[in-house]
Enzyme design. Structure first.
Site, short mmCIF file in Angstrom:
data_model
loop_
_atom_site.label_atom_id
_atom_site.label_comp_id
_atom_site.label_asym_id
_atom_site.label_seq_id
_atom_site.Cartn_x
_atom_site.Cartn_y
_atom_site.Cartn_z
CD GLU A 83 9.69 -1.47 -57.13
OE1 GLU A 83 9.84 -0.28 -56.81
OE2 GLU A 83 10.65 -2.24 -57.36
CG ASP A 133 13.94 -3.79 -56.28
OD1 ASP A 133 13.39 -2.68 -56.15
OD2 ASP A 133 14.94 -3.98 -57.01
#
Length: 696
Positions: free
Chosen positions: A385, A349
């Site tokens: 990401e 993330d």
């Protein structure tokens, strides 16, 4: 605390080389990092959560405080109190009144309670104040683990990237309503690997399940005050602990059993991990672990204003990954999930945050270098990401070759093309070839682009076709949260409709988007539920909706759409031309043909400069690598008709072979159709896939 009923011996110096609490058969060694502490106190608790002993760790080796307690056995509950300066303006927030979780604990006992005592300052006042209340009654306790509970002998499942089909899923939301899962297993790790889920995933041809965060997390106080919860889990506080809310009848061992069952079915497990920030929030957040252990080391603080946190994550704080002990914590955590549970990869993330050095983003920074040379982690799948909200934070296509990356440009392009946006056809051409303009550098492979049309963050595919506007009122933020521009279209009615024509058009659009993802070069990813038309009622930011809004409604799942998704996935799997390792650029092969050719429907060369371009065809031929020496390598023709009327497609001459139409998104159920004519109709607003086969 008194020493009454003590069942262990006097503390000894112990060792500082292994962080955490480790039992060796004779006692437990405790080791904790804190560079700026004045004293570290180990606190012991009974099974009822009552504090029974306080023991100052007797030794310090550099920044590691450590001690060995003879006779102290697995199952013991503990925490830390750390003394030091409470000086927010200098970046220090030590407060020994706050019980702190061990960052290396493998297990929690109890749950967090949102109570003012959990804050280092007097809650509701300026954070320069100092709170003397004991937080121990309101926070979980760390647990001394037995090494035999989860031995470090798990083995990841080795599968090539080129075969990958990723299924992004939430453990609880994917299983909580499934009628084929035993009630006691729904919403748990046990349920995720149930027979019903394995049958569904194997039917779809899934090769890897990417789980939304399963490391222990805590809901933000603001959500709790609104009667909500952090459902997605992007608020980690225990990097070694499987989220307790998802424990089923098998307990923590159920997680490893889940991974083992997935592996037996040929499915890898990838964890979505949040190493960019913690659940402690900004300067007004609670003191649960890192803040009280050594705020100035664990977090990136503003230059010249260390009272405040760098907030490149948008979550209040940013972990200081450039610090060697924070980096060590992350790498130790990742190795643990691989070796104790057998996970096969990680999706990071806000990965840009992890690659930030003092001078900014650096793909050769400490985290990246350490990760790629690690003998355990160098062999698992790594997915970035590739953005955060910090300066220069959008880094799509700029991660090292070992990484795949979420390609949000592909997502937007697919949605824009099928909605009919201007110049989206030109953009689609790049997406179909794995966005080579972004990724084909430094020897990267085509699988680097993780292609998707929907993910947990945003509209589901059903909602992309049913809502022009977001509907996040239930989140309690006056519908201001979530993406504003979703490249969506409601076909004239906002939300559910009984109009059969609109419903049919929406279903076709969903099939178009799913097929485009699955037939593009790169790594396809499907959001759990999209294969069956799952809706979130127009909520495009359901991070706080642990209810029917975000849960999959298995009773409403469209079986025909599942069959369609499975058919397209099977077609992809059967034809290596659709999942090549190397990027395609129209290079000439040894037989004089090009590996990719762009065509108009009338057979002429495609005019990319046409501002009104709305439909296109691409002819793909297998490279020597993907044909594996076959004298008749894979040849695939994809035809994208975005017009509102059927179009006649002039098929390339491939004599003595002939064309077979294998995919037609105008229909829910697929069947192979041999083509014996030079032209063939492609229905309005649809995609057809043809494959060259031997003539009968």
């Amino acid at each position: 605390m008194t020493a009454a009923n003590r069942t262990f011996g006097d503390p000894r110096s112990g060792r500082g080389n292994r962080l955490g609490a480790h039992w060796d058969g004779e006692g437990t060694n405790f080791a904790l990092f804190s560079d700026h502490a004045h004293k570290v106190t180990l606190c012991l608790f009974d099974a009822a959560g009552v504090e029974t002993h306080r023991i100052d760790l007797p030794e310090r080796s550099g920044a590691i405080w450590h001690g060995f307690i003879p006779g102290l056995a697995p199952g013991q509950l503990y925490g830390y109190r750390v003394d030091g300066a409470y000086a927010p303006d200098r970046g220090h927030r030590f407060n020994p009144n706050k019980l702190l979780l061990d960052p290396y604990t493998r297990d929690f006992h109890g749950r967090f309670q949102h109570d003012p005592a959990c804050f280092g300052y007097v809650w509701g006042t300026d954070d320069h104040s100092y709170d003397e209340r004991d937080s121990a009654p309101f926070v979980p306790k760390s647990v001394v683990s037995h090494p035999d509970t989860l031995p470090l002998d798990a083995k990841p499942l080795d599968r090539d990237w080129e075969a990958a089909l990723i299924y992004e899923a939430h453990v609880r939301g994917t299983t909580i309503t499934h009628p084929g899962i035993a009630p006691e297993k729904r919403g748990t790790y046990d349920g995720m690997a149930s027979d019903a889920m394995l049958e569904h995933l194997t039917t779809l041809g899934v090769t890897a399940v990417e789980l939304l965060p399963v490391q222990a997390y805590q809901s933000e106080g603001g959500l709790i005050d609104r009667g909500l919860t952090n459902y997605w889990g992007y608020n980690t506080i225990g990097f070694f602990v499987p989220e307790p809310r998802y424990l089923g009848p098998s307990g923590a061992r159920g997680f490893r059993a889940m991974v083992d069952r997935f592996h037996a079915a040929g499915i890898q497990v990838i964890l979505d991990v949040v190493y960019n920030h913690s659940a402690e929030g900004d300067q007004l957040g609670p003191t649960l672990s890192f803040r009280g252990l050594d705020n100035a080391s664990y977090y990136r603080l503003l230059d010249g204003q260390p009272r405040y946190y760098v907030n490149d994550t948008g979550c209040g704080n940013t972990l200081n990954v450039a610090h060697p002990f924070v980096l060590r914590l992350i790498l130790d955590s990742m190795r643990y999930w691989v070796q104790a549970f057998g996970v096969d990869g990680f999706r990071f993330d806000l990965a840009t945050t992890l690659a930030r050095e003092p001078h900014g983003y650096d793909r050769h920074g400490g985290f990246m270098d350490a990760l790629r040379q690690d003998p355990v982690l160098a062999n698992v799948k790594l997915i970035a990401e590739p953005w955060d909200i910090g300066p220069g934070g959008y880094r799509l296509g700029q991660f090292p070759p070992e990484f795949a990356e979420w390609n949000d440009r592909c997502r937007d392009t697919i949605r824009r093309f099928w909605r009919g946006d201007a110049r989206a056809a030109q953009d689609l051409g790049g997406a179909l070839l794995g966005s080579a303009d972004l990724f084909d550098t430094r020897g990267r492979r085509a699988w680097s682009s993780v292609n998707f049309a929907a993910a947990h963050d945003g509209f589901t595919l059903a909602d992309v076709t049913a809502y022009t506007h977001r509907h996040n009122e239930a989140n309690g933020e006056h519908n201001r949260d979530g993406h504003h521009d979703n490249h969506s279209e409601n076909f004239g009615v906002e939300g559910p409709t009984e109009d059969k024509a609109i419903s049919a058009a929406r279903s076709r659009r969903i099939r178009n988007m799913l097929a485009t993802v699955l037939l593009s070069q790169g790594t396809p990813m499907i959001l759990a539920g999209d294969e069956g038309g799952n809706t979130q009622g127009g909520n495009n930011n359901a991070y706080c909706q642990d209810n029917e809004t975000a849960w999959l409604d298995w009773e409403a799942i469209d079986g025909n759409q599942i069959a369609f998704t499975a058919a397209v996935a099977a077609f992809r799997h059967a034809h290596p031309t659709l999942r090549q390792s190397l990027f395609l650029h129209g290079a000439e092969r040894s037989d004089g043909c090009r590996d990719v050719e762009w065509r108009a429907f009338d057979g002429s060369e495609l005019n990319w400069r046409d501002p009104g371009l709305s439909s296109l065809c691409v002819l793909l031929r297998g490279s020597a690598e993907c044909s594996k020496g076959d004298a008749s390598p894979d040849t695939i023709l994809l035809a994208f008709n975005r017009e509102d009327a059927d179009q006649s497609l002039h098929l390339p001459d491939i004599a003595p072979r002939r064309w077979l139409r294998a995919i037609d998104t105008s229909e829910a159920l697929q069947q192979d159709t041999p083509i014996d004519t030079a032209t063939v109709p492609v229905p309005w607003c649809s995609l057809s896939a043809f494959v060259a086969v031997e003539a009968a």
